[in-house]
Design an enzyme around this catalytic site. Structure first.
Site, mmCIF file in Angstrom:
data_model
loop_
_atom_site.group_PDB
_atom_site.id
_atom_site.type_symbol
_atom_site.label_atom_id
_atom_site.label_comp_id
_atom_site.label_asym_id
_atom_site.label_seq_id
_atom_site.Cartn_x
_atom_site.Cartn_y
_atom_site.Cartn_z
ATOM 1 N N HIS A 161 60.077 -15.175 -102.924
ATOM 2 C CA HIS A 161 60.189 -14.080 -101.946
ATOM 3 C C HIS A 161 60.760 -12.797 -102.553
ATOM 4 O O HIS A 161 60.754 -11.761 -101.891
ATOM 5 C CB HIS A 161 61.062 -14.491 -100.757
ATOM 6 C CG HIS A 161 60.477 -15.614 -99.955
ATOM 7 N ND1 HIS A 161 59.215 -15.554 -99.397
ATOM 8 C CD2 HIS A 161 60.966 -16.833 -99.617
ATOM 9 C CE1 HIS A 161 58.961 -16.691 -98.761
ATOM 10 N NE2 HIS A 161 60.002 -17.491 -98.882
ATOM 11 N N ASP A 195 54.326 -23.368 -101.827
ATOM 12 C CA ASP A 195 55.452 -23.399 -100.889
ATOM 13 C C ASP A 195 54.917 -23.141 -99.474
ATOM 14 O O ASP A 195 53.897 -22.466 -99.299
ATOM 15 C CB ASP A 195 56.467 -22.309 -101.287
ATOM 16 C CG ASP A 195 57.745 -22.343 -100.482
ATOM 17 O OD1 ASP A 195 58.753 -22.888 -100.978
ATOM 18 O OD2 ASP A 195 57.756 -21.817 -99.333
ATOM 19 N N HIS A 197 56.012 -21.194 -97.286
ATOM 20 C CA HIS A 197 56.069 -19.767 -96.924
ATOM 21 C C HIS A 197 55.227 -18.936 -97.900
ATOM 22 O O HIS A 197 55.146 -19.264 -99.092
ATOM 23 C CB HIS A 197 57.511 -19.260 -96.987
ATOM 24 C CG HIS A 197 58.465 -20.004 -96.107
ATOM 25 N ND1 HIS A 197 59.229 -21.065 -96.563
ATOM 26 C CD2 HIS A 197 58.772 -19.848 -94.804
ATOM 27 C CE1 HIS A 197 59.974 -21.522 -95.568
ATOM 28 N NE2 HIS A 197 59.721 -20.814 -94.476
ATOM 29 N N ASP A 284 58.575 -27.574 -98.843
ATOM 30 C CA ASP A 284 58.752 -27.381 -97.397
ATOM 31 C C ASP A 284 57.438 -27.510 -96.621
ATOM 32 O O ASP A 284 57.421 -27.368 -95.393
ATOM 33 C CB ASP A 284 59.480 -26.063 -97.069
ATOM 34 C CG ASP A 284 59.116 -24.914 -97.981
ATOM 35 O OD1 ASP A 284 58.138 -25.027 -98.746
ATOM 36 O OD2 ASP A 284 59.813 -23.878 -97.919
#
Ligand code: SP5
Ligand code: ZN
Length: 340
Positions: A161, A195, A197, A284
């Site tokens: 991120h 991931d 996200h 995740d």
């Protein structure tokens, strides 16, 4: 398989993060995650855990803005010298919209300029941990140059991120991007982010480059963090046009539908014919992850690893998210076990 890991992450232990609605909750991206993974790796005979080398700041400056890295280096000392009442973590309450370019001199103003949310809490050990985490990724990249087929950077904090000049989502320095940039001096690189996200930071860093193909498979940003990146129509710009792809997924996506998206991504990578592959490996996507909404099983995670390995590319795997700590070790082991 060489696994690069540093104990420096233990000093990055923020006491809380802030969830939507202003709820202070225990920091999900915690030190226990690493212990679960290390314990699992200790149980197999093929994982060789090594200290990373120190590569200094130059490979980091090639990917990140200098002023931003300077901010990370000095902000904790400035925070302690500030007037704040609760100094347990540096976290601003005002954020910059980049469509207005002024950069203030005061600490909280700069913090809001360089942070995108309330989950990238900075404490005393954050900068040191973030540097060590990047060194794990660089060490894994160097291991490929030394003839390893695959290497694992057990990086904490995660990185995907973090953009050129901002922190967010537990990430400060973009480990996978730094490894990919390093490898790009030897030929084309593909960076695949699995991931849960969207890897917005990675997208930001390589958006205008055609020599690094970036692909992210993730929950649809219409409903999920990071909200402002990760849509299917974002495909790169300038020299990078056509060299970024997003695969947004619906809630409750299962193994079958996930693997369909993965196969499309792998087809794009085969066509691109890179010299090296970097994988941003977040766990995740797992069905019971407390931050996730999609339903990939442990078997599914193994199958993802197996299909990525079928590319037969020299590969750096970089740890990203994954917060179901009780199964994190099992899931990482299944993934790596298919790639070793
Ligand atoms: C590396 C990584 O996986 N970072 C993820 C950061 C996500 N932070 C946003 C958290 C949004 C909170 N939503 C709470 C839902 C709880 N069910
Ligand atoms: Zn994640």
């Amino acid at each position: 398989m060489k696994v690069f890991y540093s104990e420096a992450h233990r000093k990055h232990e923020p006491p809380f993060e802030v969830f939507d609605g202003g709820l202070r909750t225990p920091y999900m991206e915690n030190t226990d995650r690493m212990d679960r993974i290390l314990n699992a790796l200790n149980d197999v005979d093929w994982a060789d855990v090594c200290e990373p080398k120190d590569y200094g700041l130059d490979p980091i400056y090639e990917v990140h803005d200098r002023d931003y890295i300077d901010f990370l280096a000095s902000c904790w000392t400035e925070w302690l010298a500030s007037e704040a009442k609760d100094k347990s973590a540096l976290l601003p309450a005002t954020f910059a919209l980049r469509r207005h370019p002024q950069k203030p001199t005061g600490l909280l103003g700069r913090a809001g300029y360089y942070m995108m949310d309330l989950s990238a809490c900075i404490v005393e050990g954050t900068y040191g941990a973030a540097l060590a985490s990047a060194n794990c990724a660089l060490s894994a990249a160097e291991a490929l140059a030394n003839g390893e087929r695959v290497a694992f950077a057990l990086s904490r904090p995660p990185g995907h991120h973090a953009g050129k000049d901002y922190a967010g989502g537990y990430c400060f320095i973009n480990n996978a991007s730094i490894a990919a940039n390093r490898l790009s001096s030897k030929g084309k690189v593909a960076l695949l982010d699995v991931d849960y996200h969207c890897g917005n930071g990675t997208q930001d860093i390589f958006y205008e480059r055609g020599d690094v193909l970036t692909i992210s498979i993730h929950a649809d940003p219409n409903f999920e963090y990071p909200h402002y990146w990760g849509y299917a129509d974002e495909t790169g710009s300038g020299a990078g046009l056509g060299f970024h792809r997003n695969f947004p997924l619906a809630k409750a996506t299962d193994d079958t539908r996930y693997l369909e998206a993965l196969d499309e991504a792998l087809t794009l990578i085969r066509k691109f014919a890179p010299k090296h592959l970097v994988v941003s490996a977040g766990m995740d996507i797992y069905a019971d992850d407390p931050l996730g909404t999609i339903k990939v099983t442990t078997d599914g995670i193994g199958e993802i690893g197996r299909r990525i390995a079928s590319l037969e590319l020299p590969t750096v795997i970089v740890m990203e998210g994954g917060y179901a700590n009780n199964v994190l070790g099992v899931n990482v082991l299944r993934f790596l076990g298919e790639m070793k």
